[in-house]
Scaffold this active site. Structure first.
Site, PDB file in Angstrom:
ATOM      1  N   PRO A  91     -17.076  20.762  65.481  1.00 21.26           N
ATOM      2  CA  PRO A  91     -18.647  20.278  65.138  1.00 21.26           C
ATOM      3  C   PRO A  91     -19.262  20.813  66.401  1.00 21.26           C
ATOM      4  O   PRO A  91     -20.197  20.874  67.101  1.00 21.26           O
ATOM      5  CB  PRO A  91     -18.857  19.176  65.101  1.00 21.26           C
ATOM      6  CG  PRO A  91     -17.376  18.569  65.351  1.00 21.26           C
ATOM      7  CD  PRO A  91     -16.404  19.647  64.714  1.00 21.26           C
ATOM      8  N   GLU A 118      -9.724  12.571  63.387  1.00 19.92           N
ATOM      9  CA  GLU A 118     -10.925  12.283  64.442  1.00 19.92           C
ATOM     10  C   GLU A 118     -10.804  13.301  65.417  1.00 19.92           C
ATOM     11  O   GLU A 118     -12.104  13.675  65.849  1.00 19.92           O
ATOM     12  CB  GLU A 118     -10.417  10.714  65.927  1.00 19.92           C
ATOM     13  CG  GLU A 118     -11.962  10.761  67.212  1.00 19.92           C
ATOM     14  CD  GLU A 118     -12.786  10.139  65.880  1.00 19.92           C
ATOM     15  OE1 GLU A 118     -14.342  10.109  67.077  1.00 19.92           O
ATOM     16  OE2 GLU A 118     -13.255   9.751  64.862  1.00 19.92           O
ATOM     17  N   ARG A 156     -17.419  39.716  54.093  1.00 20.04           N
ATOM     18  CA  ARG A 156     -18.987  40.833  53.251  1.00 20.04           C
ATOM     19  C   ARG A 156     -18.529  42.130  54.349  1.00 20.04           C
ATOM     20  O   ARG A 156     -19.536  42.573  53.331  1.00 20.04           O
ATOM     21  CB  ARG A 156     -19.473  40.265  52.290  1.00 20.04           C
ATOM     22  CG  ARG A 156     -20.434  39.456  53.978  1.00 20.04           C
ATOM     23  CD  ARG A 156     -21.732  38.513  53.082  1.00 20.04           C
ATOM     24  NE  ARG A 156     -22.113  38.716  52.431  1.00 20.04           N
ATOM     25  CZ  ARG A 156     -23.403  40.189  52.350  1.00 20.04           C
ATOM     26  NH1 ARG A 156     -23.824  40.466  53.604  1.00 20.04           N
ATOM     27  NH2 ARG A 156     -24.180  40.154  51.300  1.00 20.04           N
ATOM     28  N   ASP A 171     -29.558  42.060  54.936  1.00 19.90           N
ATOM     29  CA  ASP A 171     -29.311  40.623  54.620  1.00 19.90           C
ATOM     30  C   ASP A 171     -30.704  39.952  55.773  1.00 19.90           C
ATOM     31  O   ASP A 171     -30.931  40.600  57.279  1.00 19.90           O
ATOM     32  CB  ASP A 171     -27.941  40.323  55.036  1.00 19.90           C
ATOM     33  CG  ASP A 171     -27.258  40.881  54.035  1.00 19.90           C
ATOM     34  OD1 ASP A 171     -27.930  40.618  52.792  1.00 19.90           O
ATOM     35  OD2 ASP A 171     -25.532  40.730  53.862  1.00 19.90           O
TER      36      ASP A 171
END
Length: 247
Positions: A91, A118, A156, A171
């Site tokens: 993150p 953690e 893809r 896209d």
């Protein structure tokens, strides 16, 4: 492309990698997938891969030894000396974007490190990986779902994976703008009609409509994207029209 995943839960990837476009990519030999339970690389009899953090604190920290030993076997340099990209799902990492997907799609091998607990021993970040990537400003229980998202987004884009080679080019985000609306049959569904221009057969007018609607959708939903997008003279005119319509 070869894709390796270091994870404590390789079974999580079976359905994703064995379905839809990712499965077709493997069948076409465009991509091959290998999952590795890095617990098997632990150097202790209990196969533990985590420990308490120095200095105290909540939770457990992923130890460096299993990850380093696994990467030494899986992510060896090529004969030309090129090292694969080793991606830590985290993150705290760089926000994943379509541009990043296009960059990674040019690699020959990607290795994903999916942690739990953690956090990671900092030496994994400093010396074992090439990239730290986050799929958004939120926290998951592990890196597996993030790895699946990135793998799908990258595979893809590989040549021959999608039936229509123009699909990834058109896209959302690939051009810098969101994609224009799409319609299919019937032309009139419960009184909701397809725009006349799409039924006209005039390809020049259709392309102009799509470009303008792509610009409109971006302005209405993600105006921040326009800050880094270089508008053509026609697009500047369309944007002025769109803004006046929204007043």
């Amino acid at each position: 492309m070869r894709i390796d995943v270091l994870t404590l839960f390789p079974e999580m990837f079976e359905g994703v990698l064995g379905s839809s476009i990712l499965k077709k990519a493997a069948e076409k030999k465009a991509a091959e997938y290998h999952t590795h339970n890095f617990r098997e690389f632990s150097d202790n009899k209990h196969q533990s891969v985590d420990d308490y953090p120095y200095g105290g604190g909540a939770g457990m920290v992923l130890k460096p030894q299993p990850i380093f030993d696994a990467l030494e076997q899986i992510a060896a340099p090529t004969l030309e000396g090129k090292k694969p990209r080793v991606i830590l799902l985290c993150p705290q990492g760089e926000r994943f974007t379509q541009k990043k997907a296009e960059e990674l799609a040019r690699e020959e091998q990607l290795v994903f490190v999916c942690g739990h607990y953690e956090g990671y021993d900092e030496r994994i970040r400093e010396f074992a990986v090439t990239d730290e990537i986050s799929i958004g400003d939120f926290v998951l229980t592990g890196g597996e779902l993030g790895a699946m998202v990135i793998i799908d987004s990258v595979v893809r884009l590989l040549p021959g994976v999608l039936g229509n080679e123009d699909s990834p080019v058109l896209d959302s985000y690939s051009s810098g703008l969101l994609e224009h609306p799409h319609y299919t049959r019937p032309a009139d569904f419960r009184g909701m009609k397809v725009p006349d221009v799409l039924l006209s057969g005039n390809h020049k007018h259709i392309e102009e409509w799509r470009q303008k609607e792509s610009l409109r959708r971006t302005f209405e939903r993600r105006p921040d994207l326009l800050d880094s997008y270089e508008l053509s003279p026609a697009e500047k005119k369309w944007l002025d029209e769109i803004k006046s319509e929204n007043r």
